[in-house]
Design a protein around this motif. Structure first.
Motif, PDB file in Angstrom:
ATOM      1  N   ILE A 144       0.847  -1.192   0.000  1.00 57.98           N
ATOM      2  CA  ILE A 144       0.000   0.000   0.000  1.00 57.98           C
ATOM      3  C   ILE A 144       0.880   1.238   0.000  1.00 57.98           C
ATOM      4  O   ILE A 144       1.654   1.460   0.946  1.00 57.98           O
ATOM      5  N   SER A 145       0.795   2.030  -1.058  1.00 58.64           N
ATOM      6  CA  SER A 145       1.561   3.272  -1.131  1.00 58.64           C
ATOM      7  C   SER A 145       0.714   4.409  -0.578  1.00 58.64           C
ATOM      8  O   SER A 145      -0.497   4.462  -0.788  1.00 58.64           O
ATOM      9  N   MET A 146       1.394   5.336   0.127  1.00 59.22           N
ATOM     10  CA  MET A 146       0.678   6.426   0.793  1.00 59.22           C
ATOM     11  C   MET A 146       1.318   7.772   0.483  1.00 59.22           C
ATOM     12  O   MET A 146       1.354   8.662   1.324  1.00 59.22           O
ATOM     13  N   ALA A 147       1.850   7.903  -0.736  1.00 66.46           N
ATOM     14  CA  ALA A 147       2.486   9.149  -1.190  1.00 66.46           C
ATOM     15  C   ALA A 147       3.532   9.596  -0.175  1.00 66.46           C
ATOM     16  O   ALA A 147       4.386   8.807   0.217  1.00 66.46           O
ATOM     17  N   ILE A 202       3.177   0.707   3.325  1.00 66.68           N
ATOM     18  CA  ILE A 202       2.966  -0.426   4.238  1.00 66.68           C
ATOM     19  C   ILE A 202       2.883  -1.691   3.406  1.00 66.68           C
ATOM     20  O   ILE A 202       2.253  -1.711   2.348  1.00 66.68           O
ATOM     21  N   LEU A 203       3.521  -2.758   3.878  1.00 63.35           N
ATOM     22  CA  LEU A 203       3.400  -4.072   3.253  1.00 63.35           C
ATOM     23  C   LEU A 203       2.759  -5.034   4.240  1.00 63.35           C
ATOM     24  O   LEU A 203       3.253  -5.223   5.357  1.00 63.35           O
ATOM     25  N   VAL A 204       1.649  -5.642   3.828  1.00 58.29           N
ATOM     26  CA  VAL A 204       1.036  -6.737   4.580  1.00 58.29           C
ATOM     27  C   VAL A 204       1.426  -8.004   3.837  1.00 58.29           C
ATOM     28  O   VAL A 204       0.903  -8.286   2.761  1.00 58.29           O
ATOM     29  N   SER A 205       2.373  -8.761   4.393  1.00 58.07           N
ATOM     30  CA  SER A 205       2.950  -9.888   3.668  1.00 58.07           C
ATOM     31  C   SER A 205       2.196 -11.178   3.949  1.00 58.07           C
ATOM     32  O   SER A 205       1.501 -11.310   4.967  1.00 58.07           O
ATOM     33  N   GLU A 206       2.388 -12.157   3.075  1.00 56.01           N
ATOM     34  CA  GLU A 206       1.662 -13.417   3.188  1.00 56.01           C
ATOM     35  C   GLU A 206       2.114 -14.255   4.373  1.00 56.01           C
ATOM     36  O   GLU A 206       1.398 -15.158   4.805  1.00 56.01           O
ATOM     37  N   ASN A 207       3.296 -13.987   4.919  1.00 53.36           N
ATOM     38  CA  ASN A 207       3.752 -14.742   6.087  1.00 53.36           C
ATOM     39  C   ASN A 207       3.332 -14.101   7.403  1.00 53.36           C
ATOM     40  O   ASN A 207       3.785 -14.511   8.481  1.00 53.36           O
ATOM     41  N   GLY A 208       2.471 -13.076   7.314  1.00 52.80           N
ATOM     42  CA  GLY A 208       1.929 -12.462   8.516  1.00 52.80           C
ATOM     43  C   GLY A 208       2.708 -11.260   9.016  1.00 52.80           C
ATOM     44  O   GLY A 208       2.286 -10.606   9.983  1.00 52.80           O
ATOM     45  N   GLU A 209       3.834 -10.957   8.404  1.00 51.72           N
ATOM     46  CA  GLU A 209       4.622  -9.805   8.841  1.00 51.72           C
ATOM     47  C   GLU A 209       4.061  -8.508   8.263  1.00 51.72           C
ATOM     48  O   GLU A 209       3.496  -8.495   7.165  1.00 51.72           O
TER      49      GLU A 209
END
Length: 299
Positions: free
Chosen positions: A216-219, A224-231
């Motif tokens: 998710i880019s916020m200019a 923010i990165l919501v990764s598949e391993n839960g991090e």
């Protein structure tokens, strides 16, 4: 191999006019011409970072030839499908007291042209990455993203950077990465997001719908990165003067993929994505490798 698809590439003609006046002759102070399109931007930044890739999509007429030539000058390899009806669009972007744009329509893409694209996609192999980015012209079916995802094998890593239904409707195919910005996230959920926790919560909801990794880019606020391993990874934007936001999100996608392929780490991929996106935001066009690596070290 990474493949990018740009359905409606363009020549972006960027002009600066001190005071644009309608109904009379205006003289430009500066002019720049670049190949345009989200997938094309991803490909150019990947090449700058040393990652080979192939550009797919549709072009038409002399403007299409120019797009192809300018990509070649950047060292990018393309396999465009040349359509017979119409010209690749010219998008005029006017920088004056107010920003204005006049975007061309683009060529007419027929069913036989789309069939040629599917013939190309049949050559993708297990582990390849396909980037679907941007809007689609009105001569193509609205569900073309879904049809492509359904056509591909499950072993192809799909990356989607698109808005609203184009993005939401492909989540069931479990794309490797999606990259909405904060505004697009608010559009999808029809709500205002006030802080990072709310943004992360919505990112997790997209994961529940099928997305593996949500970037998710916020200019100016970072990413923010919501990764598949839960991090969960967060970063503020590096310090710098924003010159041009066009292509910054596409550069972020390219940086993420370059970092992931070279280092195999979600954290490193995220840092490289933020660095590449920021480098382009701080440049008149796309950032260069040296600038990306310098910003990477600051994150």
């Amino acid at each position: 191999m990474i493949y990018t698809v740009t359905f409606n590439p363009s020549i972006d003609y960027i002009v600066k006019i001190d005071n644009l006046r309608l109904g009379t002759v205006n003289r430009t102070q500066n002019e720049e011409i670049y190949p345009g399109g989200k997938g094309i931007n991803v490909s150019i930044m990947l090449k700058k970072l040393g990652v080979e890739n192939k550009v797919l999509g549709f072009i038409g007429g002399f403007t299409g030839d120019e797009i192809e030539a300018r990509l070649k000058s950047q060292g990018c390899y393309s396999e465009f499908i040349k359509v017979a009806d119409g010209l690749s669009r010219i998008n005029v972007k006017i920088s004056s007291k107010e920003e204005s744009e006049i975007n061309g329509r683009g060529p007419r893409i027929k069913g036989s042209d789309v069939e040629k694209l599917y013939s190309q996609l049949k050559d993708l192999k297990s582990g390849d990455i396909l980037v679907l980015a941007g809007s689609i012209p009105n001569t193509l079916p609205e569900n073309i993203y879904e049809d492509i995802c359904d056509f591909l094998s499950n072993n192809i890593n799909i990356v989607v950077d698109a808005t609203r239904n184009l993005l939401v409707n492909v989540l069931k195919y479990k794309p490797f990465l999606i990259k909405p910005n904060k505004y697009e996230l608010e559009e999808i959920f029809n709500t205002k997001l006030n802080d990072e926790e709310e943004i992360i919560e919505k990112g997790k909801e997209l994961q529940k719908c099928g997305a593996r990794n949500v970037l998710i880019s916020m200019a100016g606020e970072g990413a923010i990165l919501v990764s598949e391993n839960g991090e969960i990874f967060k970063s503020k934007s590096p310090k710098g003067v924003v010159i041009n936001s066009v292509g910054a999100g596409d550069s972020m996608v390219a940086g993420f993929l370059a970092g992931y392929l070279k280092r195999g780490s979600m954290e490193e991929a995220f840092k490289m994505g933020v660095a590449a996106g920021s480098a382009s935001a701080f440049s008149h066009w796309m950032g260069d490798k040296a600038q990306v690596l310098r910003l990477y070290d600051e994150i």
